[in-house]
Design a protein around this motif. Structure first.
Motif, PDB file in Angstrom:
ATOM      1  N   TYR A  14       0.721  -1.287   0.109  1.00 12.08           N
ATOM      2  CA  TYR A  14       0.131   0.152   0.101  1.00 12.08           C
ATOM      3  C   TYR A  14       0.923   1.377  -0.155  1.00 12.08           C
ATOM      4  CZ  TYR A  14      -3.590  -3.416   1.142  1.00 12.08           C
ATOM      5  OH  TYR A  14      -4.672  -4.265   1.155  1.00 12.08           O
ATOM      6  N   GLY A  15       1.997   1.113  -0.494  1.00 14.05           N
ATOM      7  CA  GLY A  15       2.980   2.308  -0.386  1.00 14.05           C
ATOM      8  C   GLY A  15       2.820   3.306  -1.324  1.00 14.05           C
ATOM      9  N   PRO A  16       3.255   4.473  -1.560  1.00 16.73           N
ATOM     10  CA  PRO A  16       3.020   5.409  -2.428  1.00 16.73           C
ATOM     11  C   PRO A  16       3.296   5.089  -3.814  1.00 16.73           C
ATOM     12  CG  PRO A  16       4.645   5.873  -0.982  1.00 16.73           C
ATOM     13  CD  PRO A  16       4.460   4.900  -0.597  1.00 16.73           C
ATOM     14  N   PRO A  17       2.799   5.250  -5.081  1.00 14.61           N
ATOM     15  CA  PRO A  17       3.356   5.068  -6.346  1.00 14.61           C
ATOM     16  C   PRO A  17       4.399   6.261  -6.489  1.00 14.61           C
ATOM     17  CG  PRO A  17       1.211   6.445  -6.345  1.00 14.61           C
ATOM     18  CD  PRO A  17       1.352   5.868  -4.951  1.00 14.61           C
ATOM     19  N   ALA A  18       5.023   5.981  -7.575  1.00 15.45           N
ATOM     20  CA  ALA A  18       6.504   6.427  -7.933  1.00 15.45           C
ATOM     21  C   ALA A  18       5.847   8.045  -8.534  1.00 15.45           C
ATOM     22  CB  ALA A  18       7.186   5.747  -8.815  1.00 15.45           C
ATOM     23  N   PRO A 344      -3.175  10.503  -4.926  1.00 15.07           N
ATOM     24  CA  PRO A 344      -2.253   9.816  -3.749  1.00 15.07           C
ATOM     25  C   PRO A 344      -1.606  11.198  -2.938  1.00 15.07           C
ATOM     26  CG  PRO A 344      -2.370   8.435  -5.740  1.00 15.07           C
ATOM     27  CD  PRO A 344      -2.911   9.537  -6.320  1.00 15.07           C
ATOM     28  N   ALA A 345      -1.640  11.223  -1.683  1.00 18.59           N
ATOM     29  CA  ALA A 345      -0.871  12.261  -1.033  1.00 18.59           C
ATOM     30  C   ALA A 345      -0.439  11.588   0.125  1.00 18.59           C
ATOM     31  CB  ALA A 345      -1.846  13.120  -0.582  1.00 18.59           C
ATOM     32  N   PRO A 346       0.770  10.590  -0.336  1.00 14.77           N
ATOM     33  CA  PRO A 346       1.463   9.814   0.781  1.00 14.77           C
ATOM     34  C   PRO A 346       1.800  10.597   2.021  1.00 14.77           C
ATOM     35  CG  PRO A 346       2.818   9.752  -1.095  1.00 14.77           C
ATOM     36  CD  PRO A 346       1.706  10.387  -1.417  1.00 14.77           C
ATOM     37  N   ARG A 361       3.824  14.098   0.733  1.00 18.39           N
ATOM     38  CA  ARG A 361       4.643  14.411  -0.386  1.00 18.39           C
ATOM     39  C   ARG A 361       3.390  14.612  -1.443  1.00 18.39           C
ATOM     40  NH1 ARG A 361       7.315   9.629  -3.711  1.00 18.39           N
ATOM     41  NH2 ARG A 361       4.997   9.404  -4.403  1.00 18.39           N
ATOM     42  N   PHE A 362       3.509  15.708  -2.435  1.00 21.56           N
ATOM     43  CA  PHE A 362       2.326  15.875  -3.357  1.00 21.56           C
ATOM     44  C   PHE A 362       2.913  15.551  -4.454  1.00 21.56           C
ATOM     45  CE2 PHE A 362       0.808  19.079  -0.127  1.00 21.56           C
ATOM     46  CZ  PHE A 362      -0.186  18.190   0.249  1.00 21.56           C
TER      47      PHE A 362
END
Length: 405
Positions: A14-18, A344-346, A361-362
């Motif tokens: 479930y980590g952020p996409p690159a 996404p805004a991890p 991170r945006f």
């Protein structure tokens, strides 16, 4: 980024996409890929001669002279970093925050990873004095620090390390016997290349630094996983490369033939690739600057973005307003903002940062358009911020932040 309720917040999947470019595939790059679709023989472990020669040429043009025999390629940066770590025993030192995919690779090979605070000027590079203190503390506690992993153009902070600070950090690492792995994935995405000086540690200490670059997202689409590494042209470098190849072979991390052909084309930097890269950098520079202004206008803080496709914001000045909305940590901030901005805004916890801090991170990719047609229009526009879809996306972004006051 999606997850079901029973599985909680933590799994790596479930980590952020690159933070990819958010742009259509360059037609010439697609042609290189499809032209190799008929190939049935796999690329050898570490990449074939054409891909490794292209990688050597890419680095040589940047002042990091090397031969094809000093390079390897793998099917993705994660696989390549895992192989680099497995090939060198000992513990890992890294800056905090750091790219979300670094720490999981260290855990997979049973290495301890020790975060070191970054200086005020930039991310990606540890504070040299904090690095020395951390290394000595870890050794005193029985640890075995052997590697320093850093990034000169950083994800998540979107900053480029000043040469003098990079020199101090590397000098501190080498004085403690650490080998340096320099992640230079975003080095060619500087927003203002005439103003931002970027050096590689391998230019300063060519015999002590291994360079890693993830092509997916910077030169090739994220759906085409490929990464390359450059080893020092020394006996130690050759031994590291051989051990890395052993690991890549064992885990089957070879590059597919069509992707290898496209990667070799991109690394060769013909005119079409250079022009696309320059236009993409200009577009993301404009959008990132606008997003940065929105962050500051809302009362939050962020370093001015200098490279990449993202920016990193600290929303702690808005803590009271966020608390009234039930947002008290980075995990809750991630959920809340992801819903508000529709992308996404991890949270900072994904990047090894303090989970209690309200950092996020945006990505700029979602701001340039939601369809291939809109993204291409943004790329080709002399004034992308005036396009209706870009202006609308930035308005939504700014409004979401303003409501946090």
């Amino acid at each position: 980024m999606q997850r079901t309720v029973p599985e909680s917040r933590g799994p790596v999947r479930y980590g952020p996409p690159a933070p990819g470019p958010g742009l259509p595939v360059l037609p010439e790059l697609a042609a290189a890929l499809t032209g190799a679709a008929f190939r049935t023989d796999p690329e050898p472990p570490g990449g074939g001669p054409a891909l490794r020669s292209a990688a050597a040429g890419y680095w040589t043009r940047r002042g990091l002279g090397c031969a094809p025999g000093d390079t390897v390629a793998a099917s993705g940066a994660q696989s390549l970093l895992l192989a680099l770590l497995a090939a060198d025993g000992g513990d890992l030192m890294l800056p905090r925050p750091c790219p979300a995919w670094w720490i999981p690779q260290a855990r997979l090979v049973g290495r301890s990873a020790y975060p070191v605070p970054t200086p005020a000027e930039c991310g990606g590079v540890p504070d040299p004095y904090a690095l020395l203190e951390t290394v000595r503390r870890v050794r005193a506690e029985g640890g075995n620090p052997r590697l320093l992993l850093l990034s000169v153009a950083d994800d998540p902070t979107a900053t480029a390390a000043p040469p003098e600070l990079l020199h101090q950090a590397c000098e501190a690492a080498l004085s403690e016997g650490l080998h340096i792995i320099s992640d230079e994935t975003w080095r060619d995405t500087r927003h203002r290349p005439d103003e931002t000086v970027l050096l590689s540690p391998a230019e300063m200490w060519p015999e002590e630094v291994t360079v890693l670059s993830d092509l997916a997202g910077s030169l090739t689409p994220t759906a085409w996983p490929v990464a390359v590494a450059r080893f020092p042209a020394t006996a130690d470098g050759a031994a590291r490369r051989a051990r890395t190849l052993d690991v890549l072979t064992a885990i089957g991390a070879g590059v597919s033939a069509p992707v290898a052909a496209a990667a070799a084309f991109a690394l060769g930097e013909p005119a079409a690739v250079r022009e696309r890269a320059a236009r993409a950098n200009r577009l993301h520079s404009r959008v990132a600057t606008a997003a940065h202004h929105a962050v500051l206008a809302a009362g939050a803080v962020a370093r001015p973005p200098q490279a990449g496709r993202h920016l990193y914001a600290d929303l702690d000045p808005l803590r009271s307003g966020l608390a009234a909305l039930g947002v008290t940590d980075a995990m809750e901030l991630e959920d809340y903002l992801g819903q508000r901005i529709g992308a996404p805004a991890p949270g900072g916890h994904r990047f090894g940062d303090d989970p209690a801090a309200l950092r996020v991170r945006f990505a700029t990719g979602p701001l340039v358009g939601s369809t291939p047609q809109e993204r291409l229009e943004s790329l080709n526009s002399a004034e992308p911020l005036e396009l209706p879809h870009v202006a609308r996306a930035l308005r939504t972004f700014a409004t979401a932040l303003e409501h946090l006051r």
